[in-house]
Design a protein around this motif. Structure first.
Motif, PDB file in Angstrom:
ATOM      1  N   MET A 102      -4.585  -1.575   5.878  1.00 61.02           N
ATOM      2  CA  MET A 102      -3.978  -1.295   4.581  1.00 61.02           C
ATOM      3  C   MET A 102      -4.793  -2.059   3.545  1.00 61.02           C
ATOM      4  SD  MET A 102      -1.654   0.666   5.713  1.00 61.02           S
ATOM      5  CE  MET A 102      -0.819   1.032   4.165  1.00 61.02           C
ATOM      6  N   HIS A 103      -5.379  -1.325   2.599  1.00 58.55           N
ATOM      7  CA  HIS A 103      -6.349  -1.947   1.696  1.00 58.55           C
ATOM      8  C   HIS A 103      -6.020  -1.711   0.237  1.00 58.55           C
ATOM      9  CE1 HIS A 103     -10.197  -3.636   0.498  1.00 58.55           C
ATOM     10  NE2 HIS A 103     -10.326  -2.633  -0.337  1.00 58.55           N
ATOM     11  N   ASP A 104      -6.153  -2.766  -0.536  1.00 58.87           N
ATOM     12  CA  ASP A 104      -6.021  -2.740  -1.984  1.00 58.87           C
ATOM     13  C   ASP A 104      -6.763  -3.970  -2.499  1.00 58.87           C
ATOM     14  OD1 ASP A 104      -4.242  -1.517  -4.362  1.00 58.87           O
ATOM     15  OD2 ASP A 104      -4.270  -3.693  -4.584  1.00 58.87           O
ATOM     16  N   PHE A 112       2.281  -1.123  -3.728  1.00 56.05           N
ATOM     17  CA  PHE A 112       2.971   0.094  -3.303  1.00 56.05           C
ATOM     18  C   PHE A 112       2.354   1.355  -3.897  1.00 56.05           C
ATOM     19  CE2 PHE A 112       6.256   3.355  -3.441  1.00 56.05           C
ATOM     20  CZ  PHE A 112       6.723   3.323  -2.143  1.00 56.05           C
ATOM     21  N   SER A 113       1.955   1.306  -5.151  1.00 57.62           N
ATOM     22  CA  SER A 113       1.477   2.514  -5.832  1.00 57.62           C
ATOM     23  C   SER A 113      -0.012   2.747  -5.687  1.00 57.62           C
ATOM     24  CB  SER A 113       1.827   2.453  -7.326  1.00 57.62           C
ATOM     25  OG  SER A 113       3.221   2.418  -7.523  1.00 57.62           O
ATOM     26  N   THR A 114      -0.753   1.737  -5.268  1.00 57.37           N
ATOM     27  CA  THR A 114      -2.216   1.868  -5.269  1.00 57.37           C
ATOM     28  C   THR A 114      -2.857   1.591  -3.916  1.00 57.37           C
ATOM     29  OG1 THR A 114      -2.395  -0.439  -6.005  1.00 57.37           O
ATOM     30  CG2 THR A 114      -2.397   1.277  -7.708  1.00 57.37           C
ATOM     31  N   GLY A 115      -2.073   1.190  -2.921  1.00 57.55           N
ATOM     32  CA  GLY A 115      -2.636   0.850  -1.620  1.00 57.55           C
ATOM     33  C   GLY A 115      -3.099   2.069  -0.844  1.00 57.55           C
ATOM     34  N   VAL A 116      -4.012   1.824   0.100  1.00 52.20           N
ATOM     35  CA  VAL A 116      -4.589   2.900   0.900  1.00 52.20           C
ATOM     36  C   VAL A 116      -4.544   2.507   2.379  1.00 52.20           C
ATOM     37  CG1 VAL A 116      -6.669   4.263   1.381  1.00 52.20           C
ATOM     38  CG2 VAL A 116      -6.138   3.592  -0.964  1.00 52.20           C
ATOM     39  N   ASN A 117      -4.200   3.474   3.201  1.00 48.30           N
ATOM     40  CA  ASN A 117      -4.282   3.331   4.649  1.00 48.30           C
ATOM     41  C   ASN A 117      -5.639   3.887   5.084  1.00 48.30           C
ATOM     42  OD1 ASN A 117      -4.080   3.612   7.433  1.00 48.30           O
ATOM     43  ND2 ASN A 117      -2.036   4.513   7.400  1.00 48.30           N
ATOM     44  N   ILE A 165     -14.414   8.886   9.199  1.00 46.30           N
ATOM     45  CA  ILE A 165     -13.841   8.162   8.062  1.00 46.30           C
ATOM     46  C   ILE A 165     -12.569   8.885   7.649  1.00 46.30           C
ATOM     47  CG2 ILE A 165     -14.145   7.573   5.628  1.00 46.30           C
ATOM     48  CD1 ILE A 165     -17.158   7.346   6.210  1.00 46.30           C
ATOM     49  N   ARG A 166     -11.459   8.145   7.650  1.00 52.98           N
ATOM     50  CA  ARG A 166     -10.170   8.739   7.270  1.00 52.98           C
ATOM     51  C   ARG A 166      -9.362   7.751   6.441  1.00 52.98           C
ATOM     52  NH1 ARG A 166      -4.558   7.220   8.990  1.00 52.98           N
ATOM     53  NH2 ARG A 166      -3.369   8.652   7.702  1.00 52.98           N
ATOM     54  N   THR A 167      -8.833   8.224   5.329  1.00 55.72           N
ATOM     55  CA  THR A 167      -7.963   7.416   4.480  1.00 55.72           C
ATOM     56  C   THR A 167      -6.714   8.225   4.130  1.00 55.72           C
ATOM     57  OG1 THR A 167      -8.912   8.152   2.369  1.00 55.72           O
ATOM     58  CG2 THR A 167      -9.972   6.271   3.444  1.00 55.72           C
ATOM     59  N   SER A 168      -5.701   7.533   3.629  1.00 52.35           N
ATOM     60  CA  SER A 168      -4.491   8.220   3.189  1.00 52.35           C
ATOM     61  C   SER A 168      -3.715   7.321   2.243  1.00 52.35           C
ATOM     62  CB  SER A 168      -3.607   8.593   4.385  1.00 52.35           C
ATOM     63  OG  SER A 168      -2.926   7.453   4.874  1.00 52.35           O
ATOM     64  N   PRO A 169      -2.786   7.890   1.465  1.00 49.42           N
ATOM     65  CA  PRO A 169      -1.888   7.057   0.665  1.00 49.42           C
ATOM     66  C   PRO A 169      -1.044   6.178   1.579  1.00 49.42           C
ATOM     67  CG  PRO A 169      -1.760   9.362   0.002  1.00 49.42           C
ATOM     68  CD  PRO A 169      -2.530   9.325   1.271  1.00 49.42           C
ATOM     69  N   ASP A 221       4.029   9.939  -8.082  1.00 48.52           N
ATOM     70  CA  ASP A 221       2.897   9.175  -8.596  1.00 48.52           C
ATOM     71  C   ASP A 221       1.678   9.408  -7.696  1.00 48.52           C
ATOM     72  OD1 ASP A 221       1.072   7.318  -9.499  1.00 48.52           O
ATOM     73  OD2 ASP A 221       2.421   5.595  -9.371  1.00 48.52           O
ATOM     74  N   PRO A 222       0.566   9.912  -8.232  1.00 50.72           N
ATOM     75  CA  PRO A 222      -0.610  10.199  -7.407  1.00 50.72           C
ATOM     76  C   PRO A 222      -1.549   9.009  -7.241  1.00 50.72           C
ATOM     77  CG  PRO A 222      -1.038  10.938  -9.630  1.00 50.72           C
ATOM     78  CD  PRO A 222       0.370  10.359  -9.633  1.00 50.72           C
ATOM     79  N   SER A 223      -1.168   7.835  -7.733  1.00 53.01           N
ATOM     80  CA  SER A 223      -2.098   6.692  -7.759  1.00 53.01           C
ATOM     81  C   SER A 223      -2.654   6.356  -6.380  1.00 53.01           C
ATOM     82  CB  SER A 223      -1.417   5.464  -8.347  1.00 53.01           C
ATOM     83  OG  SER A 223      -1.000   5.689  -9.673  1.00 53.01           O
ATOM     84  N   SER A 224      -1.792   6.338  -5.355  1.00 46.08           N
ATOM     85  CA  SER A 224      -2.258   5.991  -4.016  1.00 46.08           C
ATOM     86  C   SER A 224      -3.181   7.069  -3.445  1.00 46.08           C
ATOM     87  CB  SER A 224      -1.069   5.758  -3.085  1.00 46.08           C
ATOM     88  OG  SER A 224      -1.499   5.242  -1.837  1.00 46.08           O
TER      89      SER A 224
END
Length: 296
Positions: A114-116, A237-242, A250-254, A269-272
């Motif tokens: 989990m990255h931010d 919560f609104s900006t973190g990435v899995n 390479i795979r990411t997600s909100p 909210d589309p921020s993540s």
């Protein structure tokens, strides 16, 4: 031009909405092409059905096939509804394990991060019962996670970074008084340090996240899912990435779920999702693949 595949996830959730908003945003990189997998019709917002689960599963299968044939360089996934997916035979705890299997690797090959910018946490164990988490707190698993996580952090901190291992037990075991897992972990840390990986610990979890938030550490390795996700979602919560590490893919997600209660209301909210797309593009640019690419 590199292409990023984006799955719409559970079509009855907010996935289609946040993907549309993200792609309409000026914040995503313009030097990438974006390929969409999934459908929105005839599914009704907020109403889970077998058909909506099948649509989400089909989107994943199409995306992984596109990656295997070289049509896309990475995959960004909108949220799926795990229980609804299980009703159609989706046997994986989540995306992370699905992609491990799709890459022909054991389910524990993947590392969930989990990255931010405010906090970055890698997990020793993810979607398993808490009672099973201690069996992942081993020398082998700690070293596996630390090595791929170190490569990931290096792409953000070329001038140096520090990783901290969180203890499994309260007070990091009190030198064996409240559990012996941390004593075993110390040998893993010593060997990693000898290889040049900047890791230390194990530290008491109740103070570790405070220290990371003030900048003492750029990354944490957490013992289990909620030890990582509770503080992470509090801060990001609104900006973190899995992001999934340890695979050729390479795979990411909100970092949030399907939010069925607000689906179709145009308030998601589309921020993540934007952050997930940005991170996928960053990883493609830096060619951060933790194992040799074998798409077969």
């Amino acid at each position: 031009m590199n292409s990023i595949g984006i799955t719409l996830g559970e079509p009855a959730g907010i996935g289609p909405e946040i993907v549309h908003k993200a792609l309409s945003s000026s914040s995503i990189p313009k030097d990438f092409h974006y390929a969409i997998f999934g459908e929105t019709h005839p599914h009704r917002p907020g109403e889970l059905t077998l058909a909506s689960a099948r649509a989400a599963y089909q989107a994943l299968q199409e995306a992984i096939q596109a990656w295997k044939t070289g049509q896309i360089s990475a995959i960004v996934t909108a949220p799926i509804h795990k229980k609804n997916m299980s009703r159609i035979g989706f046997s994986f705890p989540g995306h992370t394990e699905f992609f491990s299997h799709a890459c022909g690797l054991p389910l524990d090959s993947a590392v969930m991060v989990m990255h931010d910018p405010k906090l970055s946490v890698a997990l020793l164990s993810a979607h398993i019962p808490l009672s099973e988490a201690p069996r992942f707190y081993t020398k082998k698993r700690i070293q596996q996670v630390a090595k791929v996580y170190s490569q990931f952090l290096a792409s953000f901190y070329p001038n140096g970074y520090q990783i901290a291992l969180a203890g499994l037990n309260p007070h990091a075991g009190e030198e064996g008084y409240i559990g012996y897992e941390e004593v075993i972990a110390q040998s893993a840390i010593s060997e990693l340090q000898a290889e040049g990986i900047p890791i230390s610990g194990p530290y008491s979890p109740d103070t570790l996240y405070y220290r990371a938030a003030r900048g003492d550490f750029q990354g944490i390795i957490a013992a289990y899912h909620d030890q990582a996700l509770i503080p992470f979602k509090l801060l990001a919560f609104s900006t973190g990435v899995n992001v999934t590490l340890g695979l050729p893919l390479i795979r990411t997600s909100p970092d949030h779920g399907t939010a069925l209660d607000i689906a179709g209301k145009n308030i998601a909210d589309p921020s993540s999702m934007i952050a997930a797309i940005q991170l996928a593009c960053h990883l493609v640019r830096t060619s951060l693949n933790n194992t040799p690419v074998n798409r077969s």
